[in-house]
Design a protein around this motif. Structure first.
Motif, PDB file in Angstrom:
ATOM      1  N   LEU A 144       0.839  -1.199   0.000  1.00 17.06           N
ATOM      2  CA  LEU A 144       0.000   0.000   0.000  1.00 17.06           C
ATOM      3  C   LEU A 144       0.875   1.251   0.000  1.00 17.06           C
ATOM      4  O   LEU A 144       1.653   1.486   0.923  1.00 17.06           O
ATOM      5  N   ARG A 145       0.743   2.018  -1.077  1.00 14.62           N
ATOM      6  CA  ARG A 145       1.443   3.289  -1.181  1.00 14.62           C
ATOM      7  C   ARG A 145       0.402   4.364  -1.456  1.00 14.62           C
ATOM      8  O   ARG A 145      -0.737   4.054  -1.823  1.00 14.62           O
ATOM      9  N   PRO A 146       0.731   5.640  -1.283  1.00 11.20           N
ATOM     10  CA  PRO A 146      -0.238   6.702  -1.561  1.00 11.20           C
ATOM     11  C   PRO A 146      -0.815   6.569  -2.968  1.00 11.20           C
ATOM     12  O   PRO A 146      -0.088   6.587  -3.951  1.00 11.20           O
ATOM     13  N   ASN A 147      -2.113   6.373  -3.055  1.00  6.95           N
ATOM     14  CA  ASN A 147      -2.813   6.250  -4.335  1.00  6.95           C
ATOM     15  C   ASN A 147      -2.329   5.077  -5.176  1.00  6.95           C
ATOM     16  O   ASN A 147      -2.407   5.104  -6.410  1.00  6.95           O
ATOM     17  N   ASP A 148      -1.838   4.027  -4.531  1.00  6.27           N
ATOM     18  CA  ASP A 148      -1.302   2.893  -5.276  1.00  6.27           C
ATOM     19  C   ASP A 148      -1.360   1.616  -4.446  1.00  6.27           C
ATOM     20  O   ASP A 148      -1.135   1.644  -3.234  1.00  6.27           O
ATOM     21  N   LYS A 149      -1.703   0.527  -5.107  1.00  7.12           N
ATOM     22  CA  LYS A 149      -1.690  -0.792  -4.465  1.00  7.12           C
ATOM     23  C   LYS A 149      -0.954  -1.746  -5.395  1.00  7.12           C
ATOM     24  O   LYS A 149      -1.288  -1.853  -6.577  1.00  7.12           O
TER      25      LYS A 149
END
Length: 209
Positions: A144-149
């Motif tokens: 899980l990253r900012p605005n990204d999976k």
């Protein structure tokens, strides 16, 4: 694909690999029984290293990296990973050449991880149920990253020393398969020694400003 294009693509894949490795190390969620238990043991060990107040100072960074690498080495079968990434070429090499390739391949992965250690603490991870098939297993996670999976699955083999990681699926793409195609093109356009030169050059570029 030109050598420069290959190096850029390789660098991206190495980054994703080391991101996945470090995130599973840095997680804290409990996992199910089986090979995931070995991953959980690695997580706990590395988390303790990263959280150790005595290793927070800048001059302790190399020691911290060394401890993390030693912990990872007990769970990653770098030789099997390197063998699968090299494909048919592996069997054409002598023992010394195989050892040299494993050394450079694993060295590049470790260098990439070490240079991005601080980035890895900024992302999260969720876990999915492990998949068991006799002496093989997959432990899927989602980074899980900012605005990204980013979905990642750790492929593992049951060996005498425990469950060992030999490949990763990143967004459904096998790293071993991906590297095998890239390595084959470099060798076809030159030689095995040319591939070693590319790996060594990439390793030397890591951590440069």
């Amino acid at each position: 694909m030109s050598k420069d294009e290959w190096q850029k693509s390789y660098g991206l894949r190495v980054f994703l690999l080391t991101l996945a490795v470090s995130l599973i190390m840095g997680g804290s969620a409990a996992l199910a029984a089986g090979p995931a238990d070995d991953i959980k043991g690695l997580i706990n060990e590395v988390q303790a290293i990263l959280d150790n107040p005595a290793l927070k100072a800048p001059d302790q960074r190399n020691k911290k990296i060394d401890l993390v690498e030693k912990a990872a080495a007990r769970h990653f079968n770098y030789r099997e990973m390197a063998k699968r990434c090299l494909g048919e070429t592996w069997d054409t090499l002598n023992k010394s050449q195989q050892d040299e390739f494993v050394k450079n391949f694993s060295g590049l992965l470790k260098a990439s991880f070490a240079c991005r250690l601080d980035e890895f603490t900024k992302a999260g991870v969720t876990y999915k149920p492990e998949i068991l098939k006799s002496d093989q297993a997959e432990v899927p996670i989602v980074i899980l990253r900012p605005n990204d999976k980013i979905p990642v699955s750790f492929r593992m083999l049951k060996e005498p020393q425990g469950w060992m990681i030999y490949d990763l699926l990143i967004e459904g793409v096998s790293l071993a398969d991906n590297y095998r195609g890239q390595f084959a093109r470099v060798i076809k356009g030159g030689s095995f020694n040319d591939l070693l030169k590319v790996l060594k050059a990439k390793m030397a570029e890591e951590c440069k400003p």
